[in-house]
Write a protein that holds these residues in place. Sequence first.
Motif, PDB file in Angstrom:
ATOM      1  N   ASP B  61       0.796  -1.226   0.000  1.00  7.49           N
ATOM      2  CA  ASP B  61       0.000   0.000   0.000  1.00  7.49           C
ATOM      3  C   ASP B  61       0.832   1.282   0.000  1.00  7.49           C
ATOM      4  OD1 ASP B  61      -2.320  -1.252  -0.250  1.00  7.49           O
ATOM      5  OD2 ASP B  61      -3.139  -0.739   1.725  1.00  7.49           O
ATOM      6  N   PRO B  62       1.774   1.433   0.930  1.00  9.36           N
ATOM      7  CA  PRO B  62       2.538   2.693   0.965  1.00  9.36           C
ATOM      8  C   PRO B  62       3.226   2.988  -0.354  1.00  9.36           C
ATOM      9  CG  PRO B  62       2.975   1.406   2.924  1.00  9.36           C
ATOM     10  CD  PRO B  62       2.164   0.542   2.033  1.00  9.36           C
ATOM     11  N   LEU B  63       3.773   1.932  -0.977  1.00  9.75           N
ATOM     12  CA  LEU B  63       4.479   2.118  -2.235  1.00  9.75           C
ATOM     13  C   LEU B  63       3.518   2.636  -3.303  1.00  9.75           C
ATOM     14  CD1 LEU B  63       7.125   1.788  -3.766  1.00  9.75           C
ATOM     15  CD2 LEU B  63       6.498  -0.573  -4.247  1.00  9.75           C
ATOM     16  N   ILE B  64       2.348   1.957  -3.403  1.00  9.21           N
ATOM     17  CA  ILE B  64       1.351   2.377  -4.395  1.00  9.21           C
ATOM     18  C   ILE B  64       0.861   3.790  -4.087  1.00  9.21           C
ATOM     19  CG2 ILE B  64      -0.975   1.912  -5.283  1.00  9.21           C
ATOM     20  CD1 ILE B  64      -0.325  -1.046  -4.997  1.00  9.21           C
ATOM     21  N   ASN B  65       0.586   4.045  -2.813  1.00  6.18           N
ATOM     22  CA  ASN B  65       0.119   5.378  -2.422  1.00  6.18           C
ATOM     23  C   ASN B  65       1.099   6.467  -2.832  1.00  6.18           C
ATOM     24  OD1 ASN B  65      -2.298   4.548  -1.360  1.00  6.18           O
ATOM     25  ND2 ASN B  65      -1.578   4.491   0.766  1.00  6.18           N
TER      26      ASN B  65
END
Lengths: 368, 561
Positions: B61-65
Motif C-alpha cells: 500500500d505505501p508504495l502504491i500510495n
Amino acid sequence: MSTSAPFIELAGVHKEFGNFTALADCNLSIRRGEFVTLLGPSGCGKTTTLRMIAGFVRPTRGTIRVGGEILSSPTAHVPPEGRGMGMVFQSYAVWPHMTVRQNVALPLKLRKIARPDIDRRVDEVLHLCRLDGLGDRDPHQLSGGQLQRVALARALVYRPSVVLLDEPLSNLDVALREELRHELASLHRAIGATFILVTHDQVEAMSLSDRVVVMKEGRIEQIGPPEEIYRNPKTDFVAQFVGAANLVKGKVSSVRREPAGKSCEVRVGGVVFPAVRGWDGAAEGDTVTLAMHPESIRLQPIGPGEPGMGYQGFVRGSYFLGRTQEILVELDGMELRVMQVRSRHFEIGERVGVTIANENVIPLVHGA
Amino acid sequence: MISLSASSKLPVSQPKAGRFNAALIVIAVIVFGFVGYPIVAGLAIFDFGALGRLFSAQNIDPLINSIVLAALAVIPATAIGVPLAWMVARTDLPGRNLVGLLVSVSFVVPNLLTSIAYIFLFGKNAGVVNAWLFPILGGPLYDIYSFSGVVFLSAVHAYPLIFFTTLSGLARMNPELEEAGRICGLSPLAIFFRITLGAILPSVMAGIAFAIAETLTMLAGPLLLGLPVGIRFMTTELYSTIVMNPNLSAAISLSLPLVTLTVFMLWVQARILGGTGSSRFAILAGKGARSETIALGPLRTPALVLAWIPIVLSLVLPVATLLLGALMKQWWRGVEWDNMTLSNFAYLIDDPSTYDAIRNSLILAVGIGGVMALLGGVLAIVLAGEQTSLKHAVRQLTELPLGIPHVVAGVLIILAWYGHPFHLGGSLLILALGYVLVTLPYALKTCEAARGQIDSALGEAAQMVGCSPVQSWRYVVLPLMKNGLLTTFIIVFLFVIKEFSLTALVYSSDTTTLPVRVFTFLEGGSYEKTAAASIVLLVLTLGGLLVAGKLFRINVANIKV
C-alpha cells in the motif's frame, strides 16, 4: 638594444593534445628586444606556442630557453609565475574586483616593493599607457580601449624583459585598433623589451613586427621581416594569407641564364610571362605556381575598335571599396583579383588591357 | 623611459603539484567520511529477506500510495506552473515580476507550515472553514485529512519547481524561434502552442520528473495529513519504522524502493536536460534579451486571476492563517477583538524547549551554512582543472546524496553515527552530519557555478604577473567567488532552518530544532502556540531570504531550497 644572439629559443618544440598535433617540431630564435609576430589562421598553433612560452602549456617534446635558462623541457618546467614575463590576454583579463590602480599595483605588491615606490611606478606606467587620472576607476567603467591599456600597463609595470600579446587588438573596433596599434609600436620602442604578438590580422603583423612567423596547421611556413614575407612568399599559403595574392599554375617553356640568376619564360594557357626571376632551380618543362599581388596588376580601358595593350581580359565583377576598387578579371581562363587605387569605374563585361611588370610575378616552387 | 631591470622576476617557486594532490586526498577523505561512510554503513546491514516482505499484500500500500500521490500531484502542478511561467516570461501580465518573486517565496515556505495552515482551515471538524459552514452544510465542506488533501499539499509544493524549470527553459530559448513564427503569420497563442511549448518541452518534462522525485520523498504532508487517518506512504512508513518502533534493518530495506524511484526520476531529469547530474538549485543561465512582450488584451483580467490563485493558495492564505492563529487566544473563535493576544509569543519566549529549539536551529543553520560555503569553495577549487580519476570519484561521491531522500539520509545518519563506535546520538553533531550529507551536492554546484563564471584568463593573468597558485586564489579567484560563497551560505542556511524530513528521524529531546518544535506543539494539540512557533520559523526563513536579497544583493529568484 638588439643583439644578434638568440634570447628566446624554441628547439624542437612539439605539442600534442590527445591525437591532435597543435605544434609540430617548432624551431624559433628570437633576439633580445625584437618584436616578433606569430601570424596564422585559427588553429595554426600560434596561441599554443605563445602559451608554451608563457608556461601555461607544457611541450610534449623540445625545450624552451630564455636568456640561456631552460624554462620548459621534458624534465623541467618553470611555472608561469616564475618566468617573470608580461602578458596581455585577448579578453584583457583585467580583474573586475580591483580598481585600475589595484590591478596595476598587484604585480609590484607581490614583489614586496615599498609602497611609495609602487605608487610612483604605477603612476609612471599609467602615464606611459595614457591612463592618467583613471587609476581609481573600476574596470566596468572603462571602454574597451581603456581596458586594453590597463592590461598593457599591468603587463609592463614590473618591467618584464618579455611581453606576450595574445590577439590584444581583436576585440576592438577598427578605428581603436589602429590607434592602439600605433601605441603598441611606440611602447615597444620606448621600453625595449622583447614583444611576441599572436594575431590573425596580417596588417597588425606587417606594421608592428621586426619579423613575422607565418604558421599553418601546427607548422612554421616562413619566417622573415614583413617586407620579405610579402615580396617573396615561399609557399602558396604565405602568398595568399599574407598578400591575398592571385595564384596561377603554369609551365616553364624556356630558361635563360642572366648574371643575377635564372630567368624563365612561363606559359599559363595562352598567356606568356616572359621573365620570371628568383627561381634558380628552374628547368624547362617544370610546373610552377606564380603569385601576383592584386595591386601589382594594371588594367587599362580599351575603347571600341582599339587594339589595346598587353593581354585582353574581360571584367567579371567590379566592387567599390572606398579607397580602392576591386575588379575581377577573366584572362584566358584565369580569374584574377585586381586592386586599383582611384581608378576609373569598370563595367562588368568590359574589355580591358591587363599588364603586369615582370618583377611583380613571384614564382612558387610547385608542390610546396 | 623604463629600463630593463632584473626586478621583474620573482624567486622561482617549484610547482605546487605535490601540495595540491595532498589537498585533494584530504578532501577525498573528508567527502568519504561525510557521504561514503553512511552509505556503506547502510549497505552493510541490507537484508534481502526483508526486501521480499516489502511487496507482500499488507506492505504494498505505501508504495502504491506514494506513486499515485506523485502522479496525481504533478498534474495540477504542471497545469499551473507552465502557463504561469509563460505569462511571467512573455506577456504583459501586470506585476509579473512580483508574481515571479512570490512564487519563489512560496517555495521557501516550509511544507510543514503550509500543511499546518490547511489543517487550521480544513481539518475535518476543527478546521475553521468547516466549523463555520457546519450549521449550513450539516457536515464538513472539505476534509484535508485525506488522500486528496495530501495531493493538494504536494501540488502546492511542486508547482514552483515546474514554474522554475519552465521559466529557465523560456529564458534559454532563442527568441528568434518565436519571431520566425510571427513573421510566418502565427498568432501569439498559436506561437505558444506550436513553437514555444515544443521548444521548452524538455525543460517542462525535467521539471515534472524533479517534482515527482520531490513529492515521493516529502514527509511533512503525508505525516500530518495522511498518517492520522491511516493513509500510509513510503516516507511515513520509514518514519514509523524509526520513530515508533525502531528497526534499522527494516528501515534500510524500506529505503530501497524510495531511493530507486528518486534516482530514476533524477536520471530521467538529467537525461532530458542532457547534462550530467541534476541541480535543484540550478542558477538560471542565458537570459537573452527579449524584444517584445505579448499583449494579453482582454485576457488580462482572467490571466491575472489565474496567476494569483496559486500564490494565494500557497503563500497568502497559509501565512495569513498562521499569523491570525498565532495572535488569537482560541483560534476556533475566529477574528474578534477580545480574542486577539500576543501571549502566544510571550509563551514561546519563556518556554525553555522552544528557546533551545530556536537556538539549535540558528547554531546549525549558521554553522552548517558557513561550513558548506567553505567546503563547497574548497571542493570547487580542488576539483577544477585537469580531470583525474580521483577528482572524478570525489565529484561522483559529492553528488551521490542527490539521489538520497532526506528520510533515507536520516536512516543512514543514525546507522553511521548514532551508536557504536561514534556514539553521537543525542548530540547536535549528528544532525549537523545529516545536513552536511544532504546539502553537499548543492554547495558544490553553487560554488562551481560561481567559479565557472570566472574567466580562466583572470587566474592566468594573476599567474603571469607572479602569483603562486595560492596567491592567485587569494587575490583573484576567491574575491570573485565571494558572491557564490554567500549564496551557498544562504541556500544552506535556509535549507537547515526549515529541514524537517531528516530531522524528524534523527532528533532527540535535547536536540530539537524549530520545525520539530512546531511539530511537537501540533502533536500536543496547542494550535495557537503551533501557529506562533510557525510564525517564528517563517520570519527566520523569509528573513534569511530578505537578507540574501537586500544585503548581499543575491538574486532571490535563483535560490530554490
